[in-house]
Design an enzyme around this catalytic site. Structure first.
Site, PDB file in Angstrom:
ATOM      1  N   HIS A  74      13.010   9.478   0.670  1.00 16.07           N
ATOM      2  CA  HIS A  74      12.243   8.402   0.609  1.00 16.07           C
ATOM      3  C   HIS A  74      12.622   7.731   2.286  1.00 16.07           C
ATOM      4  CE1 HIS A  74       9.854   4.198   0.579  1.00 16.07           C
ATOM      5  NE2 HIS A  74      11.530   3.858   0.616  1.00 16.07           N
ATOM      6  N   CYS A 109       5.519   7.188   2.715  1.00 15.73           N
ATOM      7  CA  CYS A 109       6.604   6.224   3.554  1.00 15.73           C
ATOM      8  C   CYS A 109       7.300   6.749   4.815  1.00 15.73           C
ATOM      9  CB  CYS A 109       7.520   5.839   2.839  1.00 15.73           C
ATOM     10  SG  CYS A 109       8.464   7.432   2.580  1.00 15.73           S
TER      11      CYS A 109
END
Length: 996
Positions: A827, A454
């Site tokens: 994330h 990510c």
């Protein structure tokens, strides 16, 4: 006597009168009498019991039978013979069309008087055969319950040997067809009692004969896995499972999941129907069996079944939390389904619309069950927030609903996620990406996460949304000797023109991978961005050197020479320059060094350094060191922060330099001086940015991006161990160092240094401070004094005459957000919008580009949220508030685009010229062909999947709609008690919907 009794029963006398006369007849029956009279009385009592049209008549028949069975056993045994019973069981009793429903009750009543008779064994043998036959005829729940009652009371009548196994299997088949036709609560309770009697008989048989259990379970699985049944098997089958000993569970599940004869569709159908059993009230261990089978399927890597079943059933399971009677089992199943479904956010996101309503309902119920469930649900939700961060717009209503509930610590969350995952090998789930049927409604394309990538996806999307950079990359010619830039061009082209909802950046990842990164581990997106831009820059520089040698060999045309001797694309788009000056505090000598940069790394000021609470602009006097005399060569430092802090004895007025500021933020009561740090040269009341700026301003004592930049640009005292070696003094001296921007980049990249090393714990920790982000930023850039008048005259950049500083305006383009508390985990996702000049073609007569209006730049440009494969519409409000709602979600890397001005005039003109000449970037032939082929392939894949799915769905049995549970519960307080969500009991309609 039989005539008298019949006359009395059929008479119109009141029941109390009849009762007195009947009592006399019954008393007389206790006396000795001849066989013929006994038969007559037994025939009459049998007729009354089996065909009496009132309960009173049947009760009289029962009393007479009991008296004759007790006082005239020989006659009763003779009358209650095998032939008579066979006739009753096979032909029934009474006129055709009105056969009696009480035959089994009658036999059970009579059996107790012949148990010791010589004919008892013959009767038992007959009944063992007949009950098996009866069960094979699929009797109603009521008749099945009567058979069960008979066999429970008289176990000698239970079939034996092979017939016993067959009887159990057929009884399970009967239960599978049970349906409650009435919605009345009394009828439902009666139905549940009947089912419990039948399943209770199975339990007794299994206890006595354990060898019958596995064949029975095999029959059960055959029923629930069948795709040919016209009707869905009854949820009453759940009552069977609860009586299977738990010690058999592992073996049963292992046999099922390893049986190659069971197809995936059959297994999917079976587990789907088992999950429906959470609706069955008062069932024990049902949730344990469901979870065990789900775990068994995970053990043999049947992930496609688990995914399909979870996505199709999780909402129905969730809806059952409304009902206290089944809540505990439903919550157990829900917890496992969510905690195990870790490869995608799909399952959790299906529940998001329903969570606030359920939480409201449970709070209203205010029972121990509701309170416990709320706490467990909140824990589950926070686990999902942790696992699937990056959806602030979707999560805000849910977070608001559960904000008053306990929050689990991170260790607890990691423990729950770790112990419930389907597999510890993430690559085993690599092919099960979220199912995206079509491109996002935004028209943008997502990027597939290739295993903690990510960080790369967020950077690529931010670079892609930098439209000037994107167009330049797409316009690169074929054979440009830049392999990494070519791969980026291909990736951008697919993001621009692919029909897929998301594409895989695998090829670019392998090419741009920093060699020290660990595969599969989370990385720092800022570190990756620096490495990527440096690689692209060096690659182009290498190409320029090659062409320089070709030029010296006279093998290159002048046009190509001009093209390749310019700055690299990275320098044009992201390159800025900064002057670092160090001043010796003894001799006042100043040394200067100019450096290029592609991003500014902004540290957080120490806690004791306070900022002004009502504005984002630091006081001017904090920009540079005080009490410093001007150097011998004044032109060297015209406009320097040091000049305005010279010794008071100088007496000459000093012009302060410009601080970093956010456009449109003005303190109440402050004059709008066109040269002040808080003015923008327009009427504040009419400028929408001012109102918007107030909303975006940081609360008191919080940080803002201008605070961090001002801290970055403020002087640093070099003393003690950090003393400066002054060449003039030829020794270490106290000094002051200051940084000044001398050239603003076209795209300004700011990295907020949130990760710091804690020497006490020997770990990197994250600074979670909320930093307000201005949508428009003014940056002070130092210019040569001879250019200052020109700047003021052209009016493109605000500058104070004689100051040497001009204010360069930047618009926010992208914000990369890190969710988590460590750089090694968490994330990344990003917010982005496309900032472009609104007047690219026409230029004013003075040659300066006309900037886009504030309104167009900041309110009409759509924001997007990029989170791996998911792309959604968003807003600057979401960007501003994300940390307020989710404290671990903090802005990390910011992209700003410079508005057209003097300094950026040439670049903007070049970009405008490119836009006029080329319009949309034209891709070379090979790239266009590759995109076209992939789009055709994607359409073929979609058609094939649609056909396969249609065939699969057609094979699946229909099941009731899950959402009616929610539709009935719309804060309707008209019903009370029972199983309604607000109570513990229930209205009849809601109870019927729950069970069936």
């Amino acid at each position: 006597m039989d005539k008298i009794l019949e006359a009395v029963v059929m008479s119109s006398y009141p029941n109390n009168v009849k009762q007195g006369l009947v009592r006399r007849v019954i008393e007389a029956a206790k006396q000795p009498m001849d066989s013929e009279q006994c038969w007559s009385m037994l025939e009459l009592s049998t007729k009354l019991y089996l065909t009496g049209d009132t309960k009173y008549k049947r009760e009289i028949g029962k009393e007479v039978l009991e008296v004759y069975g007790h006082y005239h056993p020989e006659e009763f045994e003779e009358f209650f013979n095998v032939r008579f019973l066979l006739s009753l069981l096979q032909e029934g009793y009474g006129p055709l069309g009105k056969r009696s429903h009480y035959v089994l009750d009658y036999i059970q009543l009579g059996l107790q008087f012949v148990l010791e008779s010589p004919s008892a064994n013959s009767i038992f043998s007959l009944l063992r055969i007949e009950v098996l036959r009866k069960v094979c005829e699929r009797p109603s729940p009521k008749q099945c319950a009567k058979i069960s009652k008979l066999l429970t009371q008289h176990p000698q009548c239970v079939p034996t040997g092979k017939h016993q196994v067959l009887f159990c299997q057929q009884l399970i088949r009967c239960i599978g067809q049970f349906q409650c036709v009435s919605e009345g609560e009394e009828d439902i309770m009666e139905f549940l009692e009947q089912v419990n009697k039948v399943s209770g008989l199975l339990q007794r048989i299994w206890r006595a004969q354990t060898s019958a259990i596995l064949p029975s379970l095999k029959e059960l699985f055959t029923i629930i896995s069948s795709t040919e049944e016209q009707e869905v098997p009854s949820n009453a089958l759940a009552s069977v499972v609860q009586f299977v000993p738990l010690e058999l569970m592992d073996g049963v599940i292992r046999n099922l999941t390893n049986d190659d004869s069971i197809t995936d569709v059959q297994m999917m159908t079976a587990i789907g129907r088992m999950i429906d059993w959470v609706s069955w009230p008062l069932g024990k261990n049902i949730d344990k069996w469901i979870i065990a089978l789900l775990k068994g399927l995970a053990a043999v890597k049947k992930f496609s079944i688990l995914i399909e079943v979870t996505l199709s059933k999780i909402e129905k399971v969730f809806s059952k939390l409304l009902y206290p009677i089944v809540r505990e089992g439903a919550l157990s199943v829900l917890q496992y389904m969510l905690l195990s479904f870790q490869h995608s956010h799909e399952a959790f996101h299906l529940l998001l619309p329903h969570i606030p309503r359920l939480v409201t309902s449970l709070k209203k119920e205010d029972s121990n069950s509701a309170i416990s469930s709320l706490e467990q649900l909140a824990e589950l939700i926070h686990c999902m927030f942790f696992r699937f961060s990056g959806f602030p717009d979707l999560y805000e209503p849910v977070l608001e609903a559960v904000k008053a509930l306990p929050i689990p610590n991170e260790d607890r969350i990691k423990h729950l996620l770790g112990q419930n995952a389907w597999t510890s090998q993430k690559n085993e789930l690599a092919c099960f990406y979220p199912r995206l049927a079509s491109k996002s409604e935004t028209g943008k394309i997502g990027l597939i996460n290739l295993g903690n990538t990510c960080y790369m996806n967020s950077i690529i999307q931010s670079l892609f949304m930098a439209s000037d950079f994107r167009h330049s990359v797409l316009n690169l010619t074929e054979g440009n000797s830049q392999p990494l830039m070519t791969k980026l061009q291909w990736l951008f082209a697919f993001l621009e023109h692919s029909q897929r909802p998301a594409i895989s950046p695998e090829s670019f990842l392998s090419a741009s991978w920093p060699p020290w990164f660990t595969p599969g581990a989370q990385q720092d997106c800022s570190e990756y961005l620096k490495y990527l831009l440096d690689r692209l820059h060096e690659e182009e520089k290498t190409g320029k050197r090659i062409y320089q040698k070709l030029k010296e060999s006279s093998l290159m045309s002048q046009a190509v020479e001009h093209h390749y001797l310019n700055k690299t694309l990275i320098e044009k788009m992201f390159g800025g320059k900064m002057m670092t000056k160090i001043r010796c505090l003894k001799c006042l000598n100043v040394s200067s060094r100019e450096e290029a940069f592609t991003d500014l790394s902004l540290a957080f000021p120490p806690p004791d350094r306070h900022t002004r609470g009502s504005t984002s602009v630091l006081p001017v006097e904090e920009i540079g060191p005080q009490f410093i005399e001007p150097p011998e060569n004044p032109s060297q430092l015209t406009g320097s922060p040091w000049i305005q802090r010279k010794a008071p004895m100088a007496r000459d007025p000093a012009v302060p330099p410009m601080p970093v500021e956010t456009l449109g933020f003005q303190e109440p009561g402050e004059a709008a001086d066109p040269l002040s740090g808080n003015a923008i040269g327009v009427d504040a009341a009419k400028d929408p940015l001012l109102a918007f700026g107030e909303e975006a301003c940081a609360p008191k004592d919080s940080r803002s991006v201008p605070d961090l930049i001002n801290y970055f640009l403020s002087p640093e005292r070099l003393t003690a161990e950090n003393k400066y070696h002054c060449e003039k003094c030829a020794s270490l001296q106290d000094a002051e160092k200051v940084a000044e921007l001398t050239e603003g980049p076209h795209y300004l990249i700011l990295t907020l240094l949130r990760f710091s090393f804690n020497p006490r714990t020997m770990k990197r920790k994250k600074i979670l401070d909320n930093v307000s982000i201005p949508v428009v930023l003014k940056l002070p850039v130092l210019v040569a004094p001879e250019k200052t008048e020109e700047v003021c005259r052209r009016g493109n950049d605000r500058a104070a005459p004689g100051s040497g500083f001009m204010s360069v305006v930047y618009d926010l383009c992208s914000v990369v957000v890190h969710s988590g508390i460590s750089s090694e985990s968490g994330h990344y996702y990003c917010y982005s919008r496309e900032c472009t000049d609104t007047v690219p073609h026409g230029q004013p007569q003075d040659g300066a580009p006309k900037p886009a209006s504030d309104k167009q730049l900041d309110f009409e440009i759509q924001w997007y949220l990029f989170n791996d494969t998911r792309v959604s519409f968003s807003s600057f409000e979401s960007v501003s508030n994300v940390t307020s709602f989710f404290p671990k979600d903090t802005a990390y890397v910011l992209f700003y685009r410079q508005r057209p001005g003097r300094q950026s005039c040439l670049l903007h003109e070049a970009l405008a010229e490119a836009g006029r000449l080329h319009g949309e970037p034209s891709l070379h032939k090979d790239l266009m062909e590759a995109i076209s082929k992939d789009n055709i392939l994607y359409l073929q894949e979609q058609e094939k999947e649609a056909r396969n799915r249609a065939a699969y769905i057609a094979a699946l049995p229909k099941s009731p709609l899950w959402w009616r549970d929610f539709d009935r519960d719309k804060d309707d307080d008209s019903s009370s008690g029972g199983c309604s969500p607000a109570a513990g009991g229930g209205g009849s309609s809601s109870f019927h919907g729950l069970v069936f």
